[in-house]
Design a protein around this motif. Structure first.
Motif: not given
Length: 684
Positions: A247-248, A266-273, A282-285
Motif C-alpha cells: 500500500v501507498t 509505501t508499506v511492503v509486507p514481509e512474508k514467510r510462506g 519507505l516514506s518521503f517528506d
C-alpha cells in the motif's frame, strides 16, 4: 490570461522544481503536458522538441515504446496499455529498468478532475547497493555453513573453526554497521515493523521526522510514535499491509511547534510462506511539495475568481446603464409635468440604490484589477492623519485609535481615494471584531525596503515601499476563516451587515497598485493586516497654467451613429442622444456600422460600445472607419475597462453612462474635430 504576478509565481515554482534531481511532469485531463522541470529531459533522455507545453502524454509513451524502453512487443499494443492506465487516473508506483541499465521509480498521483503528476526517481544506485548487500549476506551465510560443516567433521579443528566464527561475527557486525550507514545517509525515511506493529528498526531520517532518535523508536508501537492524529489516518492502510497487500498513502501530523508536516509512505509486507511477519516502510517528506501545490491552487483560484467577478461586473454595468438611464429619463419627464414631488418620493430612492449598485460594481472591478486607478504620488502621512479625524467619530467611544505616522513627508505611488477607502474598510472590520467590548486600533505607517528574496515570495519588485499596519485587539480569525478572507462575498457577519467585498476590495486595490498584502490573526488575540505600496518621490511643483480659455460650444445637432450589441442599452443611449437634440442612426455590430459609414456621408460622430461580438470591437471599428473617413470623431462606451482600447483622441465613458457625461464627450470630440478642419484663412 495570467497576470504578471501569477506568472512570476509560476516561474518561481518551475525554477524551484528545476533544482530537484527527480523528474516531475504535470499532465492535464486530456492528458497533455502542462508543467515540468529540467530533470525530465535529463533523466529520461527526451528530445527538446518533445518536452514542451501541450505535448500529449501519448507522444511520450510512443517515443519510449519505439526506442525499446518497454521491451519487445507490438508498439501499438504497448502504447494502448499505458494510455489506458494513464486515463484511469489512479495513484500508482512501479519500477522500470531502462535498456541502458538505469532503474527508475515511477510514481503517479492524480489531481481530481484536472489531470495527474508523474515523478521519476533514479534508484539505480540504491538497487545496486541492495544487491551488493544481498550478495554479501549470501557470502556470509555460505561461510557460516562451511565452518559448521568443518566443526561436524573434525573436533580437532574446533579451536580453528571457533576463531573463524569470531571473524565471521566481526564481518557481520561490519556489514550491519555499513548497512545502517547507508540507510541513515539516503534522503528517505526507512523503518521495519513486526506483525504486532512494533518498530524493530528506524533510520536516522525517520526518527528525526518524528522528533526523536532511532533508539527511542525501536520497541514502540506505530500508534505511540506517530500519535493519535496520524494513526487515525493510516490505520486502515496498515491493516491492508498486514493482510499481505502493498500500500501507498499520504498522511500528516502536527509537530510540537504547531507546524503541520506531510509524508507519503509505501508499506511492503514481509512474508514467510503465506504468513506476514512484518513490513518495511519507505516514506518521503512532501511538506514543501504540498505547500507549493496549495500555493499554485490558491493563485489559480484567485485568478479565476477575478475573471468571474470581472464578467459579472460587465453584465451588471449593462443592466445598471438601462436602469439608471430610464430612471433619469422618468425623473426628467415627471419634473417637466409638474410632478417633481412624486419624482423625489419614488424615483430619487431608486436612483440612489442604483448608484450604490454602481459602487458595488466598482468594488468588484477593483478586486479583479479591471478598474482604472488614478495613480499619483500621495503623501500618506497627511492622508492617514486626515482620515483619523473621520475614524475617531466613526469607531465609537469604546475603541481607542492610535496613529503612528512618520514625522517626515512620505509618498506612495497609489490612488489616494482608494487608499482611504481601503483603510476605512479595515478600520470598520477591526471595530466589528472588537465589538462590543471595544479595544485599541493601531494604524502604523513607515518606510521599508524589500529585498530580492522577500520580493520573489510576494511577487514584488525589490526596492523601497511604504508599509501600512492595521492592528486590532479583537476576536481574531480562525485558520479556516483566514484562508478565505480575501474571497469576494465571503463574510462571517450576520446577513445584511456585510457584503463580503471589503477585504476583497482592499486586496484588489493593493495588487493593482503594485503592492502586496497579508493577514496574521490569532483567535482571542487580534488581527494584523499589513500591506505595502511602492514608495515614490514627491510630485514636481506644478507651473501656473495661466488664465482659463473660454469654453467653446459644440454644434447643436449632430448625426450620430450609435453602435451597441445590447438592444436595451442601445435603446437607452438612443433616447439620451435624441433628448440632446441629435439625429441617431443605429447598428448592432461593427460590420453593420462600417457599411453605414461607407454609404452615409452625413454621419458626424460615432458612439460605440468597446466590446462587441463578431470580431470587430470598438477600437477596431474606429480604426477601420477612419480609413474611410479620416479624423471621424468617436466616443467609446464600455462596461469592461480592461478591454477598452486606449485611443488618445477618443474619450471612454464607463457604464452606466449619464446623459450629462455623454453630452460633454460629444462636445469635446466635435470641438476638436472642428478645430482640426478650420483652414488658416478661416482662423484669420
Amino acid at each position: 490570461m495570467p497576470s504578471p504576478q501569477d506568472r512570476r509565481r509560476y516561474d518561481l515554482l518551475l525554477a524551484g522544481l528545476d533544482l530537484l534531481d527527480q523528474a516531475i511532469a504535470v499532465f492535464d485531463a486530456e492528458p497533455k503536458l502542462v508543467a515540468w522541470n529540467q530533470a525530465l529531459s535529463r533523466l529520461l533522455d527526451f528530445p527538446p522538441e518533445l518536452v514542451r507545453e501541450g505535448t500529449p502524454f501519448e507522444a511520450f509513451v510512443r517515443f519510449n515504446a519505439e526506442r525499446g524502453e518497454y521491451g519487445d512487443g507490438e508498439i501499438e499494443k504497448l502504447v494502448a496499455e499505458r494510455m489506458a492506465a494513464a486515463r484511469s487516473f489512479q495513484p500508482h508506483y512501479f519500477e522500470r529498468q531502462r535498456p541502458n541499465g538505469q532503474i527508475l521509480a515511477v510514481r503517479g498521483v492524480p489531481i481530481p478532475n484536472l489531470g495527474f503528476v508523474s515523478l521519476w526517481t533514479d534508484i539505480t544506485e540504491l538497487r545496486r547497493n541492495e544487491r551488493l548487500i544481498e550478495e554479501q549476506n549470501l557470502q556470509l551465510e555460505a561461510r557460516v555453513r562451511e565452518r559448521t560443516q568443518e566443526l561436524a567433521r573434525a573436533y580437532q579443528e574446533l579451536r580453528e573453526a571457533q576463531h573463524e566464527l569470531e571473524a565471521t561475527a566481526e564481518a557481520l557486525a561490519y556489514s550491519e554497521a555499513r548497512l545502517r550507514l547507508i540507510l541513515d545517509s539516503i534522503p528517505a525515511m526507512v523503518a521495519y515493523v513486526d506483525r504486532d506493529q512494533r518498530y524493530r528498526y528506524a533510520n536516522r531520517v525517520y526518527a528525526e521526522w518524528f522528533e526523536t532518535t532511532p533508539e527511542a523508536i525501536v520497541g514502540q508501537t506505530i500508534a505511540e510514535v506517530v500519535g493519535a492524529e496520524a494513526y487515525a489516518q493510516i490505520e486502515t492502510h496498515l491493516e491492508r499491509a498486514l493482510a499481505g497487500e502493498r500500500v501507498t498513502y499520504e498522511y500528516h501530523r502536527t509537530r510540537a511547534n504547531g507546524k503541520r508536516v506531510f509524508a507519503r509512505s509505501t508499506v511492503v509486507p514481509e512474508k514467510r510462506g503465506e504468513e506476514v511477519v512484518g513490513f518495511f516502510v519507505l516514506s518521503f517528506d512532501i511538506t514543501e511539495q504540498r505547500a507549493q501545490q496549495e500555493a499554485l491552487i490558491q493563485a489559480q483560484k484567485m485568478e479565476a475568481v477575478g475573471q468571474l467577478t470581472g464578467g459579472i461586473a460587465h453584465d451588471f454595468n449593462n443592466l445598471l446603464t438601462i436602469i439608471l438611464g430610464n430612471l433619469e429619463a422618468l425623473d426628467e419627464a415627471l419634473t417637466a409635468r409638474g410632478l417633481a414631488s412624486l419624482a423625489r418620493e419614488h424615483i430619487a430612492p431608486a436612483v440612489r440604490a442604483t448608484r450604490r449598485g454602481v459602487d458595488l460594481v466598482k468594488r468588484l472591478l477593483t478586486f479583479s484589477r479591471r478598474q482604472p486607478m488614478a495613480l499619483a504620488p500621495v503623501e500618506v502621512g497627511e492622508r492617514v492623519r486626515g482620515l483619523g479625524v473621520l475614524l475617531a467619530r466613526t469607531l465609537g467611544e469604546l475603541v481607542t485609535l492610535d496613529l503612528r505616522l512618520p514625522e517626515a513627508p512620505l509618498y506612495a505611488h497609489t490612488d489616494g481615494h482608494q487608499l482611504e477607502n481601503a483603510l476605512l474598510n479595515l478600520a470598520l472590520n477591526a471595530r466589528d471584531a472588537m465589538s462590543p467590548a471595544g479595544g485599541t486600533l493601531t494604524i502604523r505607517v513607515l518606510p521599508c525596503e524589500i529585498f530580492a528574496d522577500l520580493a520573489e515570495r510576494y511577487g514584488l519588485t525589490p526596492g523601497r515601499y511604504v508599509q501600512f499596519d492595521v492592528i486590532d485587539t479583537g476576536c481574531g480569525m480562525a485558520p479556516e476563516v483566514l484562508a478565505h478572507a480575501f474571497e469576494p462575498f465571503f463574510t462571517t457577519k450576520p446577513f445584511g451587515r456585510g457584503s463580503g467585498l471589503g477585504l476583497a476590495m482592499v486586496y484588489g486595490f493593493v495588487r493593482q497598485s503594485g503592492g502586496a498584502i497579508r493577514i496574521r490573526s490569532e483567535p482571542g488575540v487580534g488581527t494584523t493586516v499589513t500591506f505595502v505600496l511602492p514608495q515614490c518621490e514627491p510630485p514636481a511643483p506644478s507651473s501656473d497654467p495661466g488664465p482659463a480659455a473660454k469654453p467653446e460650444t459644440a454644434p447643436c445637432a449632430l448625426t450620430v451613429l450609435l453602435v451597441e450589441d445590447e438592444p436595451e442599452v442601445r435603446h437607452l443611449l438612443r433616447q439620451m442622444l435624441m433628448r440632446l437634440g441629435h439625429r441617431v442612426l443605429e447598428a448592432e455590430n461593427g460590420a453593420e456600422a462600417l457599411e453605414l459609414i461607407e454609404h452615409v456621408a452625413e454621419i458626424d460622430v460615432v458612439v460605440t460600445d468597446a466590446v462587441m461580438p463578431g470580431g470587430c470591437d470598438g477600437g477596431t471599428l474606429i480604426a477601420r472607419a477612419r480609413t474611410v473617413r479620416p479624423g471621424l470623431p468617436a466616443v467609446l462606451v464600455s462596461g469592461y475597462w480592461h478591454e477598452a482600447p486606449a485611443l488618445p483622441d477618443v474619450p471612454a465613458l464607463a457604464k452606466p453612462v449619464s446623459q450629462a457625461a455623454l453630452a460633454e464627450a460629444l462636445r469635446s470630440v466635435t470641438i476638436a474635430h472642428v478645430a482640426q478642419t478650420v483652414t488658416p484663412e478661416e482662423k484669420r
